[in-house]
Every structure is written in C-alpha cells, then in structure tokens.
Design a protein around this motif. Structure first.
Motif, short mmCIF file in Angstrom:
data_model
loop_
_atom_site.label_atom_id
_atom_site.label_comp_id
_atom_site.label_asym_id
_atom_site.label_seq_id
_atom_site.Cartn_x
_atom_site.Cartn_y
_atom_site.Cartn_z
N LEU A 89 -72.54 -27.55 49.48
CA LEU A 89 -72.12 -26.65 50.56
C LEU A 89 -72.12 -27.37 51.89
N ALA A 90 -73.18 -28.12 52.18
CA ALA A 90 -73.28 -28.84 53.44
C ALA A 90 -72.21 -29.92 53.55
N CYS A 91 -71.96 -30.64 52.45
CA CYS A 91 -71.00 -31.75 52.48
C CYS A 91 -69.57 -31.26 52.66
N TYR A 92 -69.20 -30.20 51.95
CA TYR A 92 -67.85 -29.67 52.10
C TYR A 92 -67.65 -29.07 53.51
N THR A 93 -68.69 -28.47 54.04
CA THR A 93 -68.60 -27.92 55.40
C THR A 93 -68.41 -29.03 56.42
N ALA A 94 -69.18 -30.13 56.26
CA ALA A 94 -69.11 -31.24 57.22
C ALA A 94 -67.76 -31.93 57.18
N ILE A 95 -67.23 -32.17 55.99
CA ILE A 95 -65.95 -32.89 55.91
C ILE A 95 -64.80 -32.01 56.42
N ALA A 96 -64.89 -30.71 56.17
CA ALA A 96 -63.87 -29.79 56.69
C ALA A 96 -63.92 -29.73 58.21
N ALA A 97 -65.13 -29.70 58.77
CA ALA A 97 -65.28 -29.69 60.23
C ALA A 97 -64.71 -30.97 60.84
N GLY A 98 -64.95 -32.10 60.18
CA GLY A 98 -64.41 -33.37 60.66
C GLY A 98 -62.89 -33.39 60.63
N THR A 99 -62.33 -32.86 59.55
CA THR A 99 -60.87 -32.80 59.44
C THR A 99 -60.28 -31.96 60.56
N MET A 100 -60.96 -30.88 60.92
CA MET A 100 -60.50 -30.02 62.01
C MET A 100 -60.39 -30.78 63.33
N SER A 101 -61.19 -31.85 63.47
CA SER A 101 -61.19 -32.62 64.71
C SER A 101 -60.07 -33.65 64.76
N GLY A 102 -59.40 -33.85 63.64
CA GLY A 102 -58.24 -34.74 63.62
C GLY A 102 -58.60 -36.21 63.74
N GLY A 103 -57.59 -37.04 63.92
CA GLY A 103 -57.76 -38.48 64.04
C GLY A 103 -56.39 -39.04 64.38
N TRP A 104 -55.91 -38.73 65.57
CA TRP A 104 -54.49 -38.87 65.88
C TRP A 104 -53.98 -40.29 65.89
N LYS A 105 -54.83 -41.27 66.19
CA LYS A 105 -54.38 -42.66 66.17
C LYS A 105 -53.95 -43.06 64.76
N ILE A 106 -54.73 -42.62 63.77
CA ILE A 106 -54.42 -42.98 62.39
C ILE A 106 -53.25 -42.15 61.88
N VAL A 107 -53.12 -40.90 62.35
CA VAL A 107 -51.97 -40.08 61.98
C VAL A 107 -50.68 -40.81 62.35
N LYS A 108 -50.66 -41.42 63.52
CA LYS A 108 -49.46 -42.14 63.97
C LYS A 108 -49.14 -43.30 63.04
N THR A 109 -50.16 -44.06 62.64
CA THR A 109 -49.94 -45.19 61.74
C THR A 109 -49.43 -44.73 60.40
N MET A 110 -50.07 -43.72 59.82
CA MET A 110 -49.73 -43.26 58.48
C MET A 110 -48.39 -42.52 58.47
N GLY A 111 -48.12 -41.77 59.54
CA GLY A 111 -46.95 -40.91 59.53
C GLY A 111 -45.65 -41.56 59.94
N SER A 112 -45.71 -42.67 60.65
CA SER A 112 -44.45 -43.24 61.13
C SER A 112 -44.37 -44.76 61.08
N LYS A 113 -45.49 -45.45 61.12
CA LYS A 113 -45.43 -46.91 61.22
C LYS A 113 -45.16 -47.60 59.89
N ILE A 114 -45.54 -46.96 58.76
CA ILE A 114 -45.31 -47.60 57.46
C ILE A 114 -43.85 -47.48 57.06
N THR A 115 -43.31 -46.28 57.10
CA THR A 115 -41.90 -46.04 56.85
C THR A 115 -41.54 -44.67 57.41
N LYS A 116 -40.28 -44.46 57.74
CA LYS A 116 -39.84 -43.15 58.23
C LYS A 116 -39.87 -42.17 57.05
N VAL A 117 -40.49 -41.00 57.25
CA VAL A 117 -40.70 -40.05 56.16
C VAL A 117 -39.94 -38.75 56.43
#
Length: 336
Positions: free
Chosen positions: A226-254
């Motif tokens: 319960l604690a681990c799933y709560t923590a990882i979900a809370a972290g996901t809610m905080s995002g990580g926009w620098k990596i989103v940019k790399t994964m979403g557009s720098k490897i290939t146009k999707v």
C-alpha cells in the motif's frame, strides 16, 4: 538506535519510490503528451491512477521477491540498505536534472548490490560472494533484452496496424488512434506501477528482516504494498518534464498510431517480465518500443545519436550506483 534507523530507511525507501514515479513518469506519458492526446496534467493524473490501480490486482509480488534476494542475507544490514537507498536517490536526481531517462530499477539494484559487496569486503569475504549471481546476471541480461523485446513487439504491432488500416481515411484513423492511445497509455502506466513499485517492496521486506521485525520467509506485511504504490503514484503525479521531452520527441517523431504501438509493446513486455519475476527497466522497455515504431518508417527516422547517449546511461547506471553506495557504506562504517 535500530528503531530510529529503521524509520529512516523506511522513509528513504518511500522517497526513492516517489523519485521513481517522478523520474519514470515520462515512460508512461511521453508519447501521449507528444501526440497531444492529453495535456501534461491530464496525462500524469491518468498515469498516477493506473500506477496505483496495480495494487488491487497484482498480489504475487514476484519482482519484489527477486529484488529481496540480490544480496545474500548474511551480508544484509541496515547500513547496507541505507547506503543503497541514498545512492539510488542521488543517481535518480542527477539523471533527472540532466534529462537522462536512466533506469530507476537498475539504480536501486546497483546501489543495494554495491553496498552489500562492500560489506562483504569489510567482513573479509570476496565481494562477489555477497550477491546472488543468478539474479544479478538475469537483470544484466535484460538490460539488453528488454529494449529489444519492446522494439520487436512494437515493430510487429505497427506493421500489422499499417496493413489493416491502409485503406482507412487518415483523419478517421487518427481520431480512433487518439482514443486507443488512452487505453494503451493506461495499460503501460498499470504495468509500470506493478513492476516498479515491487522493487521497493523487496527492499522494505529485507529491511524488516535485517531489523528482526519479521522472520525470513514471513508474509510481506500489508502496509508495504500500500505504501509503495501510494508513493510511486504520488511521484508520477509530480511529473518529470525534462525526460518527457527526451522520450516524447528526441528519439523519433511519434504519431497517435505509433504511440499506441509503442505503449502496447511496452505494456506487454512489462506484463510478461512481471509474470516471471524479472525486475526489468520500464525506461529501457519503452525506449526500445519507441525505436521499434521509428524503424517501421526508415532507419534514419530514429535519432541514433540521442539513442546511443541513452544506451551509455543504461550501461553506467548499475556500476556508478554501486560505487556511490560503496562510498556511502564506507563512510557509514567509519562513522559507526
């Protein structure tokens, strides 16, 4: 003293799980954001919900069992676990800062193994005797295999979709694939939560054994998942926009079609490996899947310079995390 240290480790483990969600949010949402199917806020909210939803459905915790056995029990102490967690959190934050989608899973595993091996040296044993080579070699093998499995599945799915939909009107097809991408992204988020939250579960389980709170072989206390799933979900809610940019557009146009293919391939790969208790990297898996959809267009559609930089990050993550953990454990040993 033991009680205080135990509390510190539990808190740090959940902080790591939070940084895992924060760092790896891009894995689940990068393609759906880059195709503009959802806004960044909508995407992280959906990803967090499905991260946590895995708590209600995944009960066997095979990945947690694997992680808990990486370092042999004789060499596991609270200081070993503490050093491993500090190293893992540090490397996660460093790679996030530079926008490098390295593996949170391998960071944790490298840190735990590095601290355990250092403890073995202090105990007068061979460092390699501290780790269970069967599990470590499997994890290392899947550094290579996971992205290639994701790549292969994504390539096949994309080719099948292109052939099935070759006569569809482009506007109609794109509208449908944007809807389907909601399902594929949700499946990937579910698989991400189910796979990655278990790694910290394994660490917390061995922590309780090392602190003599529970006996080896005891059932995992209900509060840990319960604690681990709560923590990882809370972290996901905080995002990580620098990596989103790399994964979403720098490897290939999707495109939405390719987003569906990549996310479905990533989810399938994670479901399979979770079933067999293999703690693979969600980052490696989805990166391979994105490359797979890029290859269906042409080899040059993939930005190989960016991809090679990611591969180097994958290669160095385990050894660097292990070295950081070794240094931290040595410092803790001196302090006492």
């Amino acid at each position: 003293m033991v009680t205080s240290l135990l509390v510190v480790i539990v808190v740090l483990a959940l902080i790591f799980d939070y940084t895992n969600g924060f760092h790896d949010a891009a894995n689940s949402i990068a393609t759906i954001v880059s195709t503009k199917v959802l806004t960044p806020f909508q995407a992280v909210l959906m990803a967090a919900v499905f991260n946590f939803a895995a708590y209600f459905f995944i009960k066997d915790h095979k990945v947690a069992n694997t992680v808990s056995k990486i370092v042999l029990a004789h060499y596991v102490t609270l200081h070993v676990i503490l050093a491993g967690l500090i190293a893992a959190i540090s490397w996660n934050l460093i790679t996030w800062w530079f926008g490098i989608p390295s593996s949170s899973s391998h960071t944790l595993i490298g840190g735990f193994a590095g601290a355990g091996m250092t403890n073995a040296l202090y105990m007068g044993a061979n460092a390699l005797h501290a780790i269970e080579m069967q599990y470590v070699l499997t994890i290392i093998a899947y550094i290579v295999l996971a992205p290639f499995i994701g790549l292969f599945i994504a390539y096949i799915i994309t080719i099948l979709i292109l052939n099935i939909c070759k006569r569809a009107r482009p506007a109609t097809a794109e509208r449908w694939f944007k809807r389907l991408q909601l399902i594929s992204a949700a499946a990937l988020s579910f698989a991400h939560g189910g796979n990655d939250a278990q790694k910290v579960m394994g660490i917390l389980y061995v922590t309780l054994i090392a602190a003599k709170v529970i006996l080896p072989g005891s059932p995992m206390p209900d509060w840990i998942p319960l604690a681990c799933y709560t923590a990882i979900a809370a972290g996901t809610m905080s995002g990580g926009w620098k990596i989103v940019k790399t994964m979403g557009s720098k490897i290939t146009k999707v495109t939405p079609l390719e987003g569906v293919s990549a996310e479905t391939a990533g989810a399938v790969t994670l479901f399979i490996t979770e079933r067999f208790g293999i703690p693979v990297s969600t980052t490696h898996t989805i990166t391979g899947s994105i490359i797979g959809v890029g290859l269906t267009k042409r080899v040059s559609a993939v930005r190989w310079g960016v991809t090679l930089n990611l591969v180097w990050a994958w290669i160095i993550t385990i050894p660097i995390s292990a070295l950081i953990a070794a240094g931290i454990f040595a410092l803790l040993h001196v302090i006492g």
